[in-house]
Design a protein around this motif. Structure first.
Motif, short mmCIF file in Angstrom:
data_model
loop_
_atom_site.label_atom_id
_atom_site.label_comp_id
_atom_site.label_asym_id
_atom_site.label_seq_id
_atom_site.Cartn_x
_atom_site.Cartn_y
_atom_site.Cartn_z
N ARG A 49 51.31 47.06 64.70
CA ARG A 49 51.51 48.46 64.26
C ARG A 49 51.98 49.31 65.44
O ARG A 49 52.91 50.09 65.35
CB ARG A 49 50.18 48.97 63.69
CG ARG A 49 50.11 50.39 63.16
CD ARG A 49 50.95 50.62 61.92
NE ARG A 49 52.25 51.16 62.27
CZ ARG A 49 53.28 51.23 61.44
NH1 ARG A 49 53.19 50.78 60.22
NH2 ARG A 49 54.42 51.71 61.83
N ARG A 50 51.34 49.10 66.60
CA ARG A 50 51.72 49.89 67.79
C ARG A 50 53.15 49.57 68.22
O ARG A 50 53.91 50.43 68.62
CB ARG A 50 50.74 49.64 68.94
CG ARG A 50 49.41 50.35 68.71
CD ARG A 50 48.66 50.55 70.02
NE ARG A 50 48.27 49.27 70.60
CZ ARG A 50 47.12 48.65 70.34
NH1 ARG A 50 46.26 49.19 69.51
NH2 ARG A 50 46.84 47.50 70.89
N LEU A 51 53.48 48.27 68.13
CA LEU A 51 54.84 47.87 68.51
C LEU A 51 55.88 48.51 67.58
O LEU A 51 56.90 49.03 68.03
CB LEU A 51 54.95 46.33 68.46
CG LEU A 51 56.23 45.71 69.00
CD1 LEU A 51 56.39 46.00 70.49
CD2 LEU A 51 56.24 44.18 68.79
N LEU A 52 55.58 48.50 66.29
CA LEU A 52 56.53 49.09 65.33
C LEU A 52 56.63 50.60 65.53
O LEU A 52 57.72 51.17 65.39
CB LEU A 52 56.12 48.77 63.89
CG LEU A 52 56.15 47.28 63.49
CD1 LEU A 52 55.85 47.11 62.01
CD2 LEU A 52 57.49 46.63 63.83
N ASP A 53 55.50 51.24 65.88
CA ASP A 53 55.56 52.69 66.17
C ASP A 53 56.48 52.94 67.36
O ASP A 53 57.28 53.88 67.36
CB ASP A 53 54.15 53.23 66.49
CG ASP A 53 53.28 53.27 65.23
OD1 ASP A 53 53.83 53.16 64.13
OD2 ASP A 53 52.04 53.38 65.38
N ALA A 101 66.17 51.65 63.39
CA ALA A 101 66.02 51.65 61.93
C ALA A 101 65.08 50.50 61.56
O ALA A 101 65.09 49.45 62.22
CB ALA A 101 67.38 51.44 61.29
N SER A 102 64.26 50.69 60.53
CA SER A 102 63.30 49.63 60.18
C SER A 102 64.04 48.36 59.73
O SER A 102 63.52 47.26 59.84
CB SER A 102 62.31 50.10 59.13
OG SER A 102 63.00 50.46 57.98
N LEU A 154 51.72 47.58 57.91
CA LEU A 154 52.95 47.62 58.72
C LEU A 154 54.14 48.25 57.99
O LEU A 154 55.19 48.48 58.58
CB LEU A 154 53.31 46.21 59.20
CG LEU A 154 52.19 45.51 59.99
CD1 LEU A 154 52.62 44.13 60.43
CD2 LEU A 154 51.79 46.34 61.22
N GLY A 155 53.97 48.51 56.73
CA GLY A 155 55.01 49.21 55.98
C GLY A 155 56.22 48.36 55.66
O GLY A 155 57.26 48.89 55.28
N MET A 156 56.11 47.09 55.81
CA MET A 156 57.21 46.21 55.38
C MET A 156 56.65 44.81 55.07
O MET A 156 55.62 44.41 55.62
CB MET A 156 58.33 46.13 56.41
CG MET A 156 57.97 45.53 57.73
SD MET A 156 59.43 45.35 58.79
CE MET A 156 59.55 46.97 59.50
#
Ligand code: ADP
Ligand code: MG
Length: 400
Positions: A287-291, A299-300, A325-327
């Motif tokens: 999660r921190r990495l994706l943030d 872009a995601s 993680l939203g994906m």
């Protein structure tokens, strides 16, 4: 790198041409044969393998041009350079008609010679230039298989799909990617290359990489974290600019090192595979990495989640991963301790020890997602770049 065949009637001239080639700064290999132009045909098989044929013959007569035409006629991409005594305009025209594109007179002018060589090298590069796609693999936490996956995807693309692949190991803490593919000490590391960045050209780069398969080169990471910290993003920028032309795919094992260097690579990457396992600490770290990716403006759609050691019985299931993680994960890799242990302990790809193992097959499927088969229409190929669209999921066999 141009492959040169020099056929020379005079050993002293051949030595001088060899020295001028070295001074020219053009990356090349040189093979020298003695003989006159009229006897060229006996070197036909060598001529076919060369990019440039240099014929040095100071007693060349018009009748000898037929032999040049005959010998070079079977090699359509060959460039032909004639070095002879003063040439008349008629002779020059006849040589051109015989397929000679560069005519120089003896004694050779170093500048003119280097210019002709650069022309030949440029022609070859135009033929062989590749549109290197940069793909990075990163993870929020160590030990989840990022390096194993990067090395074996690299091998799958190189060996089974005939792609020219470069793997760059960016791990700053005791880099190990080359150990998964070879037991040989690499000729140089990314750090070594950084310290001599002013020498960087195609030939120097080639001397720095470990060739672990005819299609797969590895630029090893710095073995020493203190030295690795001295590397600069500008060094990597130069390396990436060079290698994009030479390889179809450039895979970067970023691991857990997020720093100016790896951020440069992530910026440059066409897609980033984020590897994780099904535990709460992995979810937090990912999660921190994706943030961070969000803060960097990615872009995601650039990110693809890859769950390693996947087991559907784990407490942290795919729904929890997607919620946090939203994906959705784009690919699931099974746990396969036996194959992984054999491969890493022997320093060989999974293909070598467990060609039909579950992990090998899943990595192979991942390679296909990253690099769809060339027969796919171009639009579709880009749409599928680096895995399936978010929301589609690689299915494992029941039981995993
Ligand atoms: N799917 C898998 N099944 C079994 N073992 C695995 C799997 N993926 C990785 N491993 C093992 O886990 C260990 C850590 O992998 P590694 O690639 O070094 O992780 P990372 O680069 O993320 O730190 C290695 O011993 C590797 O062989
Ligand atoms: Mg690693």
């Amino acid at each position: 790198m141009i492959d040169i065949l020099l056929v020379s009637a005079n050993d002293t001239c051949a030595t001088q041409i060899g020295a001028m080639l070295r001074d020219s700064g053009i990356a090349h290999t040189l093979r020298t044969e003695s003989g006159a132009a009229r006897a060229l045909v006996k070197h036909a098989s060598l001529i076919r393998k060369a990019d440039l044929l240099i014929i040095e013959d100071s007693t060349l007569a018009a009748a000898d041009l037929a032999a040049i035409e005959e010998a070079s006629g079977h090699a359509p991409n060959l460039s032909c350079m004639l070095v002879t005594a003063e040439v008349s305009t008629d002779m020059l025209k006849a040589a051109m008609r015989a397929g000679v594109r560069h005519v120089l007179s003896w004694p050779l002018d170093a500048t003119a010679f280097a210019r002709e060589l650069a022309h030949v090298a440029g022609k070859k590069n135009a033929h062989t230039r590749r549109a290197g796609r940069v793909l990075a693999f990163a993870a929020g936490k160590g030990g989840c298989g990022t390096t194993l996956l990067t090395a074996n995807v690299g091998y799958a693309l190189a060996a089974a799909r005939d792609k020219r692949v470069l793997l760059i190991d960016l791990n700053q803490q005791f880099a190990d990617a080359n150990l998964l593919l070879s037991d040989k000490t690499p000729p140089a590391t990314l750090y070594d290359l950084g310290t001599q960045i002013d020498r960087l050209d195609a030939a120097f780069f080639e001397a720095c990489v470990a060739r672990v398969h005819p299609n797969l080169d590895v630029l090893a990471g710095a073995g020493d974290p203190v030295k690795a910290a001295e590397l600069r993003a500008s060094h990597l920028q130069r390396v990436l600019a060079l290698v994009r032309d030479q390889y179809d795919i450039v895979l970067c094992d970023v691991g857990q090192s997020i720093n100016p260097l790896s951020i440069h690579v992530l910026d440059q990457s066409d897609a980033v595979g984020v590897v994780l396992q099904q535990t709460v600490p992995h979810l937090h770290a990912t999660r921190r990495l994706l943030d961070l990716f969000g803060q960097l403006g990615y872009a995601s759609s650039k990110t693809r989640l890859i769950v390693n050691h996947y087991d559907k019985r784990e407490q942290v299931g795919l729904d929890a991963i997607e919620r946090t993680l939203g994906m959705k994960p784009a690919h699931l890799l099974p746990h396969d301790a036996k194959s992984a242990r054999h491969a890493v302990n022997q320093g060989v790809p999974l293909y070598t020890v467990a060609k039909n193992g579950a992990l090998t097959k899943s990595i192979d499927a991942l390679a296909t997602l990253l690099c769809p088969l060339e027969t796919a229409p171009r639009k579709r190929m880009f749409a599928r770049l680096f895995t399936a669209k978010p929301g589609t999921r690689q299915q494992l066999k029941p039981g995993h």
